[in-house]
Design an enzyme around this catalytic site. Sequence first.
Site, PDB file in Angstrom:
ATOM      1  N   HIS A   1      36.798  14.916  30.257  1.00  0.00           N
ATOM      2  CA  HIS A   1      36.989  13.594  29.614  1.00  0.00           C
ATOM      3  C   HIS A   1      38.240  13.696  28.745  1.00  0.00           C
ATOM      4  O   HIS A   1      38.228  14.316  27.686  1.00  0.00           O
ATOM      5  CB  HIS A   1      35.777  13.220  28.745  1.00  0.00           C
ATOM      6  CG  HIS A   1      35.928  11.900  28.037  1.00  0.00           C
ATOM      7  ND1 HIS A   1      34.922  10.960  28.034  1.00  0.00           N
ATOM      8  CD2 HIS A   1      36.934  11.347  27.317  1.00  0.00           C
ATOM      9  CE1 HIS A   1      35.308   9.895  27.345  1.00  0.00           C
ATOM     10  NE2 HIS A   1      36.543  10.116  26.889  1.00  0.00           N
TER      11      HIS A   1
ATOM     12  N   HIS B   1      41.994  11.606  27.355  1.00  0.00           N
ATOM     13  CA  HIS B   1      42.907  10.457  27.254  1.00  0.00           C
ATOM     14  C   HIS B   1      44.335  10.983  27.215  1.00  0.00           C
ATOM     15  O   HIS B   1      44.702  11.701  26.288  1.00  0.00           O
ATOM     16  CB  HIS B   1      42.635   9.651  25.975  1.00  0.00           C
ATOM     17  CG  HIS B   1      41.261   9.089  25.933  1.00  0.00           C
ATOM     18  ND1 HIS B   1      40.959   7.835  26.412  1.00  0.00           N
ATOM     19  CD2 HIS B   1      40.092   9.614  25.500  1.00  0.00           C
ATOM     20  CE1 HIS B   1      39.660   7.605  26.262  1.00  0.00           C
ATOM     21  NE2 HIS B   1      39.111   8.667  25.718  1.00  0.00           N
TER      22      HIS B   1
ATOM     23  N   LYS C   1      34.495   4.535  35.378  1.00  0.00           N
ATOM     24  CA  LYS C   1      34.136   4.586  33.965  1.00  0.00           C
ATOM     25  C   LYS C   1      33.567   3.258  33.490  1.00  0.00           C
ATOM     26  O   LYS C   1      34.177   2.201  33.658  1.00  0.00           O
ATOM     27  CB  LYS C   1      35.386   4.922  33.142  1.00  0.00           C
ATOM     28  CG  LYS C   1      35.191   4.855  31.637  1.00  0.00           C
ATOM     29  CD  LYS C   1      34.400   6.042  31.103  1.00  0.00           C
ATOM     30  CE  LYS C   1      34.046   5.848  29.641  1.00  0.00           C
ATOM     31  NZ  LYS C   1      34.482   6.930  28.789  1.00  0.00           N
TER      32      LYS C   1
ATOM     33  N   HIS D   1      30.332   5.369  28.722  1.00  0.00           N
ATOM     34  CA  HIS D   1      30.433   5.375  27.261  1.00  0.00           C
ATOM     35  C   HIS D   1      29.112   4.794  26.762  1.00  0.00           C
ATOM     36  O   HIS D   1      28.893   3.590  26.844  1.00  0.00           O
ATOM     37  CB  HIS D   1      31.622   4.525  26.789  1.00  0.00           C
ATOM     38  CG  HIS D   1      31.784   4.558  25.299  1.00  0.00           C
ATOM     39  ND1 HIS D   1      32.837   5.188  24.675  1.00  0.00           N
ATOM     40  CD2 HIS D   1      31.006   4.074  24.306  1.00  0.00           C
ATOM     41  CE1 HIS D   1      32.695   5.087  23.357  1.00  0.00           C
ATOM     42  NE2 HIS D   1      31.587   4.401  23.113  1.00  0.00           N
TER      43      HIS D   1
ATOM     44  N   HIS E   1      30.605  12.260  26.122  1.00  0.00           N
ATOM     45  CA  HIS E   1      30.622  12.529  24.672  1.00  0.00           C
ATOM     46  C   HIS E   1      29.283  12.220  24.012  1.00  0.00           C
ATOM     47  O   HIS E   1      29.188  11.376  23.132  1.00  0.00           O
ATOM     48  CB  HIS E   1      31.774  11.814  23.962  1.00  0.00           C
ATOM     49  CG  HIS E   1      32.060  10.399  24.382  1.00  0.00           C
ATOM     50  ND1 HIS E   1      31.079   9.438  24.502  1.00  0.00           N
ATOM     51  CD2 HIS E   1      33.216   9.786  24.697  1.00  0.00           C
ATOM     52  CE1 HIS E   1      31.640   8.307  24.869  1.00  0.00           C
ATOM     53  NE2 HIS E   1      32.928   8.485  25.007  1.00  0.00           N
TER      54      HIS E   1
ATOM     55  N   LEU F   1      35.002   7.565  18.301  1.00  0.00           N
ATOM     56  CA  LEU F   1      33.811   6.913  18.840  1.00  0.00           C
ATOM     57  C   LEU F   1      33.327   7.671  20.060  1.00  0.00           C
ATOM     58  O   LEU F   1      34.159   8.093  20.871  1.00  0.00           O
ATOM     59  CB  LEU F   1      34.117   5.449  19.196  1.00  0.00           C
ATOM     60  CG  LEU F   1      34.266   4.541  17.971  1.00  0.00           C
ATOM     61  CD1 LEU F   1      34.814   3.183  18.371  1.00  0.00           C
ATOM     62  CD2 LEU F   1      32.934   4.382  17.237  1.00  0.00           C
TER      63      LEU F   1
ATOM     64  N   ASP G   1      37.407  14.604  25.103  1.00  0.00           N
ATOM     65  CA  ASP G   1      37.676  13.270  24.566  1.00  0.00           C
ATOM     66  C   ASP G   1      38.877  13.318  23.627  1.00  0.00           C
ATOM     67  O   ASP G   1      38.954  12.564  22.661  1.00  0.00           O
ATOM     68  CB  ASP G   1      36.448  12.684  23.863  1.00  0.00           C
ATOM     69  CG  ASP G   1      36.575  11.185  23.643  1.00  0.00           C
ATOM     70  OD1 ASP G   1      37.490  10.563  24.220  1.00  0.00           O
ATOM     71  OD2 ASP G   1      35.757  10.639  22.864  1.00  0.00           O
TER      72      ASP G   1
ATOM     73  N   HIS H   1      46.307   9.100  18.983  1.00  0.00           N
ATOM     74  CA  HIS H   1      46.864   7.847  18.455  1.00  0.00           C
ATOM     75  C   HIS H   1      47.939   8.260  17.456  1.00  0.00           C
ATOM     76  O   HIS H   1      47.722   9.227  16.710  1.00  0.00           O
ATOM     77  CB  HIS H   1      45.818   7.033  17.691  1.00  0.00           C
ATOM     78  CG  HIS H   1      44.718   6.480  18.541  1.00  0.00           C
ATOM     79  ND1 HIS H   1      44.847   5.320  19.265  1.00  0.00           N
ATOM     80  CD2 HIS H   1      43.459   6.927  18.777  1.00  0.00           C
ATOM     81  CE1 HIS H   1      43.719   5.071  19.909  1.00  0.00           C
ATOM     82  NE2 HIS H   1      42.854   6.036  19.638  1.00  0.00           N
TER      83      HIS H   1
ATOM     84  N   ALA I   1      40.044   4.655  16.575  1.00  0.00           N
ATOM     85  CA  ALA I   1      39.127   5.777  16.807  1.00  0.00           C
ATOM     86  C   ALA I   1      39.761   6.762  17.772  1.00  0.00           C
ATOM     87  O   ALA I   1      40.329   6.357  18.789  1.00  0.00           O
ATOM     88  CB  ALA I   1      37.829   5.248  17.399  1.00  0.00           C
TER      89      ALA I   1
HETATM   90  C1  NCD Z   1      38.957   6.822  22.664  1.00  0.00           C
HETATM   91  C2  NCD Z   1      40.382   6.272  22.734  1.00  0.00           C
HETATM   92  O1  NCD Z   1      41.069   6.288  21.717  1.00  0.00           O
HETATM   93  O2  NCD Z   1      40.804   5.862  23.825  1.00  0.00           O
HETATM   94  N1  NCD Z   1      38.587   6.937  21.288  1.00  0.00           N
HETATM   95  C3  NCD Z   1      37.649   7.756  20.790  1.00  0.00           C
HETATM   96  O3  NCD Z   1      37.368   7.679  19.596  1.00  0.00           O
HETATM   97  N2  NCD Z   1      37.031   8.643  21.540  1.00  0.00           N
HETATM   98  C4  NCD Z   1      38.046   5.950  23.430  1.00  0.00           C
HETATM   99  C5  NCD Z   1      36.689   6.540  23.680  1.00  0.00           C
HETATM  100  O4  NCD Z   1      36.535   7.483  24.448  1.00  0.00           O
HETATM  101  O5  NCD Z   1      35.727   6.042  23.093  1.00  0.00           O
HETATM  102 ZN    ZN Z   2      37.160   8.960  25.371  1.00  0.00          ZN
END
Ligand code: NCD
Ligand code: ZN
Length: 345
Positions: free
Chosen positions: A13, A15, A99, A136, A174, A219, A247, A251, A263
């Site tokens: 998982h 991003h 997803k 999620h 998660h 999150l 996860d 950002h 988040a």
């Molecule tokens: C994730 C994101 O920023 O894309 N944020 C997070 O807090 N994990 C989205 C997600 O997986 O919930």
């Molecule tokens: Zn995520």
Amino acid sequence: MKTLTLRRPDDWHLHLRDGDVLKAVIGDTSRHFARAIIMPNLVPPVVTTSDARAYRERILAALPAGDRFEPLMTLYLTEHTDPDDVEEGGKSGLISAVKLYPAGATTNSHGGVRDFNKAMPVLERMAKIGLPLCVHGEVTTPEVDIFDREAVFIETVLDPLRKRLPELKVTMEHVTTADGIDYIKSSERNLAGSITTHHLIINRNAILVGGIRPHYYCLPVAKRENHRLALRAAATSGDARFFLGTDSAPHVDPLKECACGCAGIYTSVNTMSCLAHVFEDDNALDKLEAFTSLNGPAWYGLKPNEETITLEKRDGPVKFPDKRDSGAGPITVFDPMFPLHWDVA
Ligand code: NCD
Ligand code: ZN
């Protein structure tokens, strides 16, 4: 020096974002990980097989020279997703999972699913072809307390869905609660869970004690200590239903350090060091490979990686950058709040 050799890990998982941030973060994953399940919550999201093909090309183009890394693509489920497109993507091998974001649950999830009946044709097709659904697992109903959203999701959405479609393979992503762990353990088949690095390390105090600390906000939000301990017990148990999904969610700092911060926690840089520390603390270093390198591939029907990585325990603390610079601004790296001694050789 203590060392530990593992099959090369995968991240189930992740991003990676796009553009400048993708370029800045991809190397932190490809340095240690062979494959990762890539989250589709871009703006606009990755909703069709053709979107996923194009995004995969952008990821490969951003890889540091010489790194070998396989992005495992996912589609963002909407109420309008076409079952034929999903089947084509799944059968061609391009798409590894779909997803499900309940609408409004997290970053860029407003295009997610509100009415599950509308998603049933796609979910039925996925059950038929054996394509996993990554979930999620939080309800978004305003009446439900944010700390209870995972438990309520299991009871009111996930369990009814699994009863309606028992052949659907579901990854509960998660997992953050003892409720989630117990639910996964109680199920004989077609359910597994990913656990993040940071949820093994922090509880909700990290976010709220001594001032508000946006870099520990993600999150699903970190819960009470008893939940963290349940996650640790599951991760370090070797149980094949649990595996790593970092996860890692970068950002840039201005989007986190503000009145309504995003988040997401950026853990790709030091995940393997953090995990070795956690597993050693729990006398479970012999279970680390199952968590990072064996259970995930088995669940997704893939072979474990043939290559290995070696972790070394150093005397002095290992230094990691506090921030990763990106063309879009600095990204703060996860600070576990204790010194790390393990590093990848
Ligand atoms: C994730 C994101 O920023 O894309 N944020 C997070 O807090 N994990 C989205 C997600 O997986 O919930
Ligand atoms: Zn995520």
